[in-house]
Design a protein around this motif. Structure first.
Motif, PDB file in Angstrom:
ATOM      1  N   GLY A  55       0.809  -1.219   0.000  1.00  0.00           N
ATOM      2  CA  GLY A  55       0.000   0.000   0.000  1.00  0.00           C
ATOM      3  C   GLY A  55       0.838   1.263   0.000  1.00  0.00           C
ATOM      4  O   GLY A  55       0.314   2.355  -0.199  1.00  0.00           O
ATOM      5  N   ARG A  56       2.147   1.130   0.187  1.00  0.00           N
ATOM      6  CA  ARG A  56       3.014   2.312   0.227  1.00  0.00           C
ATOM      7  C   ARG A  56       3.327   2.852  -1.167  1.00  0.00           C
ATOM      8  O   ARG A  56       3.611   4.032  -1.326  1.00  0.00           O
ATOM      9  CB  ARG A  56       4.319   1.965   0.959  1.00  0.00           C
ATOM     10  N   GLY A  57       3.315   1.969  -2.140  1.00  0.00           N
ATOM     11  CA  GLY A  57       3.595   2.405  -3.500  1.00  0.00           C
ATOM     12  C   GLY A  57       2.309   2.602  -4.278  1.00  0.00           C
ATOM     13  O   GLY A  57       1.498   1.674  -4.406  1.00  0.00           O
ATOM     14  N   VAL A  58       2.093   3.815  -4.768  1.00  0.00           N
ATOM     15  CA  VAL A  58       0.915   4.096  -5.597  1.00  0.00           C
ATOM     16  C   VAL A  58       1.354   4.890  -6.814  1.00  0.00           C
ATOM     17  O   VAL A  58       2.355   5.620  -6.774  1.00  0.00           O
ATOM     18  CB  VAL A  58      -0.184   4.873  -4.835  1.00  0.00           C
ATOM     19  N   TYR A  59       0.584   4.750  -7.881  1.00  0.00           N
ATOM     20  CA  TYR A  59       0.905   5.478  -9.116  1.00  0.00           C
ATOM     21  C   TYR A  59      -0.392   5.739  -9.858  1.00  0.00           C
ATOM     22  O   TYR A  59      -1.284   4.894  -9.857  1.00  0.00           O
ATOM     23  CB  TYR A  59       1.849   4.653  -9.981  1.00  0.00           C
ATOM     24  N   TYR A  60      -0.462   6.922 -10.494  1.00  0.00           N
ATOM     25  CA  TYR A  60      -1.676   7.321 -11.182  1.00  0.00           C
ATOM     26  C   TYR A  60      -1.385   7.735 -12.613  1.00  0.00           C
ATOM     27  O   TYR A  60      -0.328   8.315 -12.907  1.00  0.00           O
ATOM     28  CB  TYR A  60      -2.334   8.509 -10.467  1.00  0.00           C
ATOM     29  N   ALA A  61      -2.361   7.483 -13.467  1.00  0.00           N
ATOM     30  CA  ALA A  61      -2.294   8.064 -14.799  1.00  0.00           C
ATOM     31  C   ALA A  61      -2.406   9.580 -14.660  1.00  0.00           C
ATOM     32  O   ALA A  61      -3.072  10.086 -13.743  1.00  0.00           O
ATOM     33  CB  ALA A  61      -3.427   7.527 -15.668  1.00  0.00           C
ATOM     34  N   GLU A  62      -1.766  10.266 -15.564  1.00  0.00           N
ATOM     35  CA  GLU A  62      -1.728  11.728 -15.473  1.00  0.00           C
ATOM     36  C   GLU A  62      -3.122  12.339 -15.431  1.00  0.00           C
ATOM     37  O   GLU A  62      -3.378  13.314 -14.717  1.00  0.00           O
ATOM     38  CB  GLU A  62      -0.947  12.281 -16.662  1.00  0.00           C
ATOM     39  N   PHE A  63      -4.039  11.745 -16.181  1.00  0.00           N
ATOM     40  CA  PHE A  63      -5.363  12.357 -16.307  1.00  0.00           C
ATOM     41  C   PHE A  63      -6.241  12.193 -15.066  1.00  0.00           C
ATOM     42  O   PHE A  63      -7.324  12.765 -14.995  1.00  0.00           O
ATOM     43  CB  PHE A  63      -6.102  11.824 -17.542  1.00  0.00           C
ATOM     44  N   VAL A  64      -5.780  11.436 -14.049  1.00  0.00           N
ATOM     45  CA  VAL A  64      -6.557  11.311 -12.813  1.00  0.00           C
ATOM     46  C   VAL A  64      -5.821  11.843 -11.594  1.00  0.00           C
ATOM     47  O   VAL A  64      -6.378  11.878 -10.491  1.00  0.00           O
ATOM     48  CB  VAL A  64      -7.007   9.857 -12.540  1.00  0.00           C
ATOM     49  N   LYS A  65      -4.586  12.269 -11.790  1.00  0.00           N
ATOM     50  CA  LYS A  65      -3.816  12.776 -10.648  1.00  0.00           C
ATOM     51  C   LYS A  65      -4.528  13.956 -10.003  1.00  0.00           C
ATOM     52  O   LYS A  65      -4.993  14.863 -10.681  1.00  0.00           O
ATOM     53  CB  LYS A  65      -2.423  13.198 -11.104  1.00  0.00           C
ATOM     54  N   GLY A  66      -4.610  13.913  -8.684  1.00  0.00           N
ATOM     55  CA  GLY A  66      -5.277  14.977  -7.952  1.00  0.00           C
ATOM     56  C   GLY A  66      -6.776  14.795  -7.831  1.00  0.00           C
ATOM     57  O   GLY A  66      -7.429  15.534  -7.088  1.00  0.00           O
ATOM     58  N   ARG A  67      -7.332  13.826  -8.562  1.00  0.00           N
ATOM     59  CA  ARG A  67      -8.784  13.596  -8.508  1.00  0.00           C
ATOM     60  C   ARG A  67      -9.129  12.203  -7.958  1.00  0.00           C
ATOM     61  O   ARG A  67     -10.127  12.060  -7.256  1.00  0.00           O
ATOM     62  CB  ARG A  67      -9.390  13.730  -9.907  1.00  0.00           C
ATOM     63  N   PHE A  68      -8.351  11.192  -8.283  1.00  0.00           N
ATOM     64  CA  PHE A  68      -8.620   9.810  -7.865  1.00  0.00           C
ATOM     65  C   PHE A  68      -7.613   9.393  -6.799  1.00  0.00           C
ATOM     66  O   PHE A  68      -6.464   9.820  -6.805  1.00  0.00           O
ATOM     67  CB  PHE A  68      -8.506   8.853  -9.051  1.00  0.00           C
ATOM     68  N   ILE A  69      -8.063   8.530  -5.922  1.00  0.00           N
ATOM     69  CA  ILE A  69      -7.198   7.971  -4.887  1.00  0.00           C
ATOM     70  C   ILE A  69      -7.409   6.465  -4.829  1.00  0.00           C
ATOM     71  O   ILE A  69      -8.527   5.994  -4.656  1.00  0.00           O
ATOM     72  CB  ILE A  69      -7.497   8.572  -3.504  1.00  0.00           C
ATOM     73  N   ILE A  70      -6.302   5.729  -4.970  1.00  0.00           N
ATOM     74  CA  ILE A  70      -6.360   4.281  -4.826  1.00  0.00           C
ATOM     75  C   ILE A  70      -5.903   3.913  -3.422  1.00  0.00           C
ATOM     76  O   ILE A  70      -4.974   4.517  -2.875  1.00  0.00           O
ATOM     77  CB  ILE A  70      -5.501   3.573  -5.896  1.00  0.00           C
ATOM     78  N   SER A  71      -6.574   2.941  -2.839  1.00  0.00           N
ATOM     79  CA  SER A  71      -6.195   2.488  -1.492  1.00  0.00           C
ATOM     80  C   SER A  71      -6.565   1.016  -1.361  1.00  0.00           C
ATOM     81  O   SER A  71      -7.266   0.462  -2.209  1.00  0.00           O
ATOM     82  CB  SER A  71      -6.901   3.316  -0.419  1.00  0.00           C
ATOM     83  N   ARG A  72      -6.071   0.409  -0.312  1.00  0.00           N
ATOM     84  CA  ARG A  72      -6.376  -0.997  -0.088  1.00  0.00           C
ATOM     85  C   ARG A  72      -6.529  -1.264   1.400  1.00  0.00           C
ATOM     86  O   ARG A  72      -5.919  -0.597   2.238  1.00  0.00           O
ATOM     87  CB  ARG A  72      -5.310  -1.894  -0.694  1.00  0.00           C
ATOM     88  N   ASP A  73      -7.353  -2.253   1.700  1.00  0.00           N
ATOM     89  CA  ASP A  73      -7.548  -2.726   3.059  1.00  0.00           C
ATOM     90  C   ASP A  73      -7.225  -4.215   3.036  1.00  0.00           C
ATOM     91  O   ASP A  73      -8.045  -5.033   2.600  1.00  0.00           O
ATOM     92  CB  ASP A  73      -8.992  -2.476   3.504  1.00  0.00           C
ATOM     93  N   ASN A  74      -6.034  -4.556   3.478  1.00  0.00           N
ATOM     94  CA  ASN A  74      -5.604  -5.947   3.399  1.00  0.00           C
ATOM     95  C   ASN A  74      -6.427  -6.847   4.323  1.00  0.00           C
ATOM     96  O   ASN A  74      -6.561  -8.042   4.062  1.00  0.00           O
ATOM     97  CB  ASN A  74      -4.120  -6.065   3.704  1.00  0.00           C
ATOM     98  N   ALA A  75      -6.953  -6.296   5.390  1.00  0.00           N
ATOM     99  CA  ALA A  75      -7.789  -7.096   6.282  1.00  0.00           C
ATOM    100  C   ALA A  75      -9.127  -7.444   5.640  1.00  0.00           C
ATOM    101  O   ALA A  75      -9.718  -8.488   5.928  1.00  0.00           O
ATOM    102  CB  ALA A  75      -8.015  -6.363   7.590  1.00  0.00           C
ATOM    103  N   ALA A  76      -9.594  -6.564   4.748  1.00  0.00           N
ATOM    104  CA  ALA A  76     -10.878  -6.776   4.085  1.00  0.00           C
ATOM    105  C   ALA A  76     -10.724  -7.362   2.683  1.00  0.00           C
ATOM    106  O   ALA A  76     -11.722  -7.570   1.993  1.00  0.00           O
ATOM    107  CB  ALA A  76     -11.642  -5.463   4.001  1.00  0.00           C
TER     108      ALA A  76
END
Length: 128
Positions: A55-76
């Motif tokens: 979860g520490r490494g994230v990367y976004y396409a340029e066209f969504v930077k600042g608008r989308f957020i990816i996250s994960r819940d490993n317990a879920a």
């Protein structure tokens, strides 16, 4: 085998928000790097966002930077895509994908061929 099930898509007005979820099963989730892709009608599938196993490494396409957020819940066993400030150009079927091959815990992947399992997709429609 890894099963991926997306949810959370729908119809939203421009400027609105949606949160997509991708529930996984069949493999230890903390060992899987995840990504989101999308495909609009008549266009090729394109990369949106990726997140590493940790979860520490994230990367976004340029066209969504600042608008989308990816996250994960490993317990879920779930990965999320929070989509804000949506635009009509964001209209597409959104797919989550799993990279199950070996790799560093902080590695993320942005190429279609890096992923070996895919969900069925969830439709996102943004109206103006």
């Amino acid at each position: 085998q890894v099963q991926l099930v997306e949810s959370g898509g729908g119809l939203v007005l421009a400027g609105g928000s949606l949160r997509l979820s991708c529930a996984t099963s069949g493999r230890t989730f903390s060992r899987i790097a995840m990504g989101w892709f999308r495909q609009a009608p008549g266009k090729e599938r394109e990369f949106v966002a990726a997140i590493s196993r940790s979860g520490r490494g994230v990367y976004y396409a340029e066209f969504v930077k600042g608008r989308f957020i990816i996250s994960r819940d490993n317990a879920a066993n779930t990965v999320y895509l929070q989509m804000n400030s949506l635009k009509p150009d964001d209209t597409a079927v959104y797919y989550c994908a799993a990279h199950t091959e070996s790799g560093g815990i902080d590695y993320y992947y942005i190429e279609y061929d890096n992923y070996d399992y895919w969900g069925q997709g969830t439709q996102v429609t943004v109206s103006s």
